[in-house]
Design a protein around this motif. Sequence first.
Motif, short mmCIF file in Angstrom:
data_model
loop_
_atom_site.label_atom_id
_atom_site.label_comp_id
_atom_site.label_asym_id
_atom_site.label_seq_id
_atom_site.Cartn_x
_atom_site.Cartn_y
_atom_site.Cartn_z
N PRO A 155 32.43 -5.97 9.90
CA PRO A 155 32.18 -6.57 11.35
C PRO A 155 30.84 -7.29 11.30
N LYS A 156 31.02 -8.43 12.26
CA LYS A 156 30.01 -9.13 12.54
C LYS A 156 29.36 -8.95 13.76
N TYR A 157 27.99 -9.02 13.98
CA TYR A 157 27.43 -9.04 15.21
C TYR A 157 26.52 -10.28 15.28
N GLY A 158 27.01 -11.14 16.34
CA GLY A 158 26.55 -12.50 16.50
C GLY A 158 26.74 -13.33 15.35
N GLY A 159 27.83 -13.16 14.64
CA GLY A 159 27.90 -13.83 13.25
C GLY A 159 27.14 -13.32 11.85
N TYR A 160 26.36 -12.25 12.21
CA TYR A 160 25.87 -11.59 11.09
C TYR A 160 26.32 -10.36 10.89
N SER A 161 26.21 -9.84 9.54
CA SER A 161 26.48 -8.58 9.18
C SER A 161 25.43 -7.59 9.42
N ARG A 162 25.86 -6.27 9.48
CA ARG A 162 24.81 -5.33 9.80
C ARG A 162 23.43 -5.59 8.86
N PHE A 163 23.85 -5.61 7.45
CA PHE A 163 22.93 -5.56 6.46
C PHE A 163 21.89 -6.62 6.73
N GLU A 164 22.63 -7.99 7.07
CA GLU A 164 21.74 -9.18 7.58
C GLU A 164 20.64 -8.87 8.61
N ILE A 165 21.25 -8.22 9.73
CA ILE A 165 20.55 -8.13 10.95
C ILE A 165 19.37 -6.98 10.46
#
Length: 122
Positions: free
Chosen positions: A19-29
């Motif tokens: 899943p993406k959050y605003g285009g970013y993965s949880r890992f990236e966030i």
Amino acid sequence: MASTDAPTTLEPPSADQEPKYGGYSRFEIELEFVQSLANPFYLNHLASQKLLNDPAFVAYLAYLRYWGQPPYIKYLNYPGPTLKHLELLQEERFRQEILSPDIVQALAAEGIKASVEWHRDE
């Protein structure tokens, strides 16, 4: 009767299915957020917004401690100050003291000194 076509083990979603959050993965966030903890001025901001008094936010900070372990630590640009501040944030006293401009300045000066020393060793 159970179907033989069903998988017997669950596998994590592939990177393109995550899943993406605003285009970013949880890992990236989480990586971006945990790295921001290296900045003492940001810690002061979090404290001034009363986030460091919120039990849910404090629990989230405790959860983020996994960044200090392999394989995650290798993704941190500044592992020293990031992990040091993450550990300090586990202490209620520090979460109160980071409101002090003197503490913020001391942490900032410590970071600058460490950077100078590191470059001097090259």
